[in-house]
Write an enzyme that holds these catalytic residues in place. Sequence first.
Site, PDB file in Angstrom:
ATOM      1  N   LYS A 129     -30.449 -55.096  -2.414  1.00 31.44           N
ATOM      2  CA  LYS A 129     -30.999 -55.899  -1.297  1.00 31.44           C
ATOM      3  C   LYS A 129     -30.375 -55.355  -0.014  1.00 31.44           C
ATOM      4  O   LYS A 129     -29.445 -55.952   0.526  1.00 31.44           O
ATOM      5  CB  LYS A 129     -30.491 -57.336  -1.449  1.00 31.44           C
ATOM      6  CG  LYS A 129     -31.485 -58.367  -1.903  1.00 31.44           C
ATOM      7  CD  LYS A 129     -30.850 -59.757  -1.730  1.00 31.44           C
ATOM      8  CE  LYS A 129     -31.107 -60.647  -2.886  1.00 31.44           C
ATOM      9  NZ  LYS A 129     -30.430 -61.957  -2.775  1.00 31.44           N
ATOM     10  N   VAL A 164     -33.221 -64.007  -6.405  1.00 32.44           N
ATOM     11  CA  VAL A 164     -33.926 -63.725  -7.660  1.00 32.44           C
ATOM     12  C   VAL A 164     -33.085 -64.128  -8.873  1.00 32.44           C
ATOM     13  O   VAL A 164     -31.854 -64.144  -8.805  1.00 32.44           O
ATOM     14  CB  VAL A 164     -34.308 -62.237  -7.747  1.00 32.44           C
ATOM     15  CG1 VAL A 164     -35.288 -61.860  -6.650  1.00 32.44           C
ATOM     16  CG2 VAL A 164     -33.080 -61.333  -7.682  1.00 32.44           C
ATOM     17  N   GLU A 176     -23.921 -52.852 -12.221  1.00 35.94           N
ATOM     18  CA  GLU A 176     -24.049 -54.154 -11.553  1.00 35.94           C
ATOM     19  C   GLU A 176     -25.474 -54.676 -11.664  1.00 35.94           C
ATOM     20  O   GLU A 176     -26.414 -53.903 -11.850  1.00 35.94           O
ATOM     21  CB  GLU A 176     -23.716 -53.981 -10.055  1.00 35.94           C
ATOM     22  CG  GLU A 176     -22.437 -54.648  -9.612  1.00 35.94           C
ATOM     23  CD  GLU A 176     -22.471 -56.172  -9.595  1.00 35.94           C
ATOM     24  OE1 GLU A 176     -23.094 -56.811 -10.470  1.00 35.94           O
ATOM     25  OE2 GLU A 176     -21.852 -56.743  -8.686  1.00 35.94           O
ATOM     26  N   ASP A 177     -25.620 -55.971 -11.505  1.00 38.18           N
ATOM     27  CA  ASP A 177     -26.963 -56.553 -11.494  1.00 38.18           C
ATOM     28  C   ASP A 177     -27.645 -56.356 -10.146  1.00 38.18           C
ATOM     29  O   ASP A 177     -28.768 -55.908 -10.063  1.00 38.18           O
ATOM     30  CB  ASP A 177     -26.932 -58.048 -11.880  1.00 38.18           C
ATOM     31  CG  ASP A 177     -25.964 -58.883 -11.032  1.00 38.18           C
ATOM     32  OD1 ASP A 177     -25.205 -58.331 -10.203  1.00 38.18           O
ATOM     33  OD2 ASP A 177     -25.960 -60.119 -11.207  1.00 38.18           O
ATOM     34  N   ARG A 207     -30.383 -66.908 -16.687  1.00 36.70           N
ATOM     35  CA  ARG A 207     -30.005 -65.552 -17.097  1.00 36.70           C
ATOM     36  C   ARG A 207     -30.847 -65.065 -18.268  1.00 36.70           C
ATOM     37  O   ARG A 207     -31.038 -63.875 -18.447  1.00 36.70           O
ATOM     38  CB  ARG A 207     -28.526 -65.512 -17.523  1.00 36.70           C
ATOM     39  CG  ARG A 207     -27.537 -65.812 -16.392  1.00 36.70           C
ATOM     40  CD  ARG A 207     -26.138 -65.447 -16.856  1.00 36.70           C
ATOM     41  NE  ARG A 207     -25.075 -65.998 -16.019  1.00 36.70           N
ATOM     42  CZ  ARG A 207     -24.597 -65.420 -14.914  1.00 36.70           C
ATOM     43  NH1 ARG A 207     -25.110 -64.291 -14.495  1.00 36.70           N
ATOM     44  NH2 ARG A 207     -23.618 -65.975 -14.242  1.00 36.70           N
ATOM     45  N   ASP A 234     -25.760 -56.733  -2.953  1.00 31.96           N
ATOM     46  CA  ASP A 234     -26.240 -57.639  -1.906  1.00 31.96           C
ATOM     47  C   ASP A 234     -25.447 -57.358  -0.626  1.00 31.96           C
ATOM     48  O   ASP A 234     -25.720 -56.398   0.079  1.00 31.96           O
ATOM     49  CB  ASP A 234     -26.070 -59.068  -2.440  1.00 31.96           C
ATOM     50  CG  ASP A 234     -26.673 -60.138  -1.554  1.00 31.96           C
ATOM     51  OD1 ASP A 234     -27.626 -59.849  -0.823  1.00 31.96           O
ATOM     52  OD2 ASP A 234     -26.192 -61.295  -1.604  1.00 31.96           O
TER      53      ASP A 234
HETATM   54  P1  IMP Z   1     -22.327 -58.896  -3.109  1.00 32.90           P
HETATM   55  O1  IMP Z   1     -20.863 -58.908  -3.344  1.00 32.90           O
HETATM   56  O2  IMP Z   1     -22.744 -59.777  -1.959  1.00 32.90           O
HETATM   57  O3  IMP Z   1     -22.953 -57.517  -3.024  1.00 32.90           O
HETATM   58  O4  IMP Z   1     -22.960 -59.710  -4.273  1.00 32.90           O
HETATM   59  C1  IMP Z   1     -23.204 -59.243  -5.472  1.00 32.90           C
HETATM   60  C2  IMP Z   1     -23.272 -60.383  -6.476  1.00 32.90           C
HETATM   61  O5  IMP Z   1     -23.887 -61.560  -5.926  1.00 32.90           O
HETATM   62  C3  IMP Z   1     -24.165 -59.951  -7.591  1.00 32.90           C
HETATM   63  O6  IMP Z   1     -23.417 -59.309  -8.584  1.00 32.90           O
HETATM   64  C4  IMP Z   1     -24.771 -61.252  -8.048  1.00 32.90           C
HETATM   65  O7  IMP Z   1     -23.933 -61.827  -9.019  1.00 32.90           O
HETATM   66  C5  IMP Z   1     -24.795 -62.142  -6.837  1.00 32.90           C
HETATM   67  N1  IMP Z   1     -26.151 -62.178  -6.210  1.00 32.90           N
HETATM   68  C6  IMP Z   1     -26.536 -61.642  -5.036  1.00 32.90           C
HETATM   69  N2  IMP Z   1     -27.842 -61.845  -4.791  1.00 32.90           N
HETATM   70  C7  IMP Z   1     -28.320 -62.525  -5.866  1.00 32.90           C
HETATM   71  C8  IMP Z   1     -29.620 -63.019  -6.224  1.00 32.90           C
HETATM   72  O8  IMP Z   1     -30.649 -62.865  -5.531  1.00 32.90           O
HETATM   73  N3  IMP Z   1     -29.692 -63.676  -7.419  1.00 32.90           N
HETATM   74  C9  IMP Z   1     -28.613 -63.862  -8.234  1.00 32.90           C
HETATM   75  N4  IMP Z   1     -27.390 -63.403  -7.943  1.00 32.90           N
HETATM   76  C10 IMP Z   1     -27.228 -62.743  -6.769  1.00 32.90           C
HETATM   77 MG    MG Z   2     -22.752 -60.277 -10.411  1.00 32.39          MG
END
Ligand code: IMP
Ligand code: MG
Length: 181
Positions: A131, A153, A99-100, A165, A103
């Site tokens: 994060k 970010v 994963e990138d 990107r 969050d």
């Molecule tokens: P989660 O499901 O909230 O953990 O979100 C994960 C996804 O949200 C990541 O795979 C990103 O695609 C996107 N995301 C969360 N924070 C950022 C950020 O700071 N910049 C860009 N994409 C983010």
């Molecule tokens: Mg993503």
Amino acid sequence: MLEQDIERVLFTEQELKDRVAEIAAQIDKDYAGKEPMLISVLRGSFIFMADLVRSITLPCTVDFMAVSSYGSGTTSSGQVKITKDLSESIEGRDIIVVEDILDSGNTLSYLFQLLQARHPASVRLCTLLDKPSRRTKAVTADYTGFTVDDLFVVGYGLDYAEKYRNLPYIGILKPAVYEKG
Ligand code: IMP
Ligand code: MG
């Protein structure tokens, strides 16, 4: 120019390269004698995935999955949807989800359960960025590149409204960029 929208660089191209090589070395060690399957979560992890697999020296295979949980804004909608599924079976395989950024944890907790139900030998999570301050689901990554504060970010695969990107580093966007939408 994309550069003009960046307030500050958080991780330079060299810092990313060095950290990715360290994670790959750890994977080489942990999976010695195995043939892991790396699953890139599109689209954010495509660059990290490409660099990571080129640093791994073990035999491994790759597959791709696309999910969407974000609109074009900077916070998660909370709903995870699979927009592209894997091409291969994962039964009996040692899976590393790439994963990138981790969050809220929505995406990875959903994917983890979905993949477990397909009977792989093992599933580990590898995220370039974490994060932790925004976590609402109990998910921890097995491999993490860097921990970041609660900042939005972009770059090295990460987008804002599908842009940025292609920046080779990771940076923080100027707030004026979201304000103008
Ligand atoms: P989660 O499901 O909230 O953990 O979100 C994960 C996804 O949200 C990541 O795979 C990103 O695609 C996107 N995301 C969360 N924070 C950022 C950020 O700071 N910049 C860009 N994409 C983010
Ligand atoms: Mg993503």
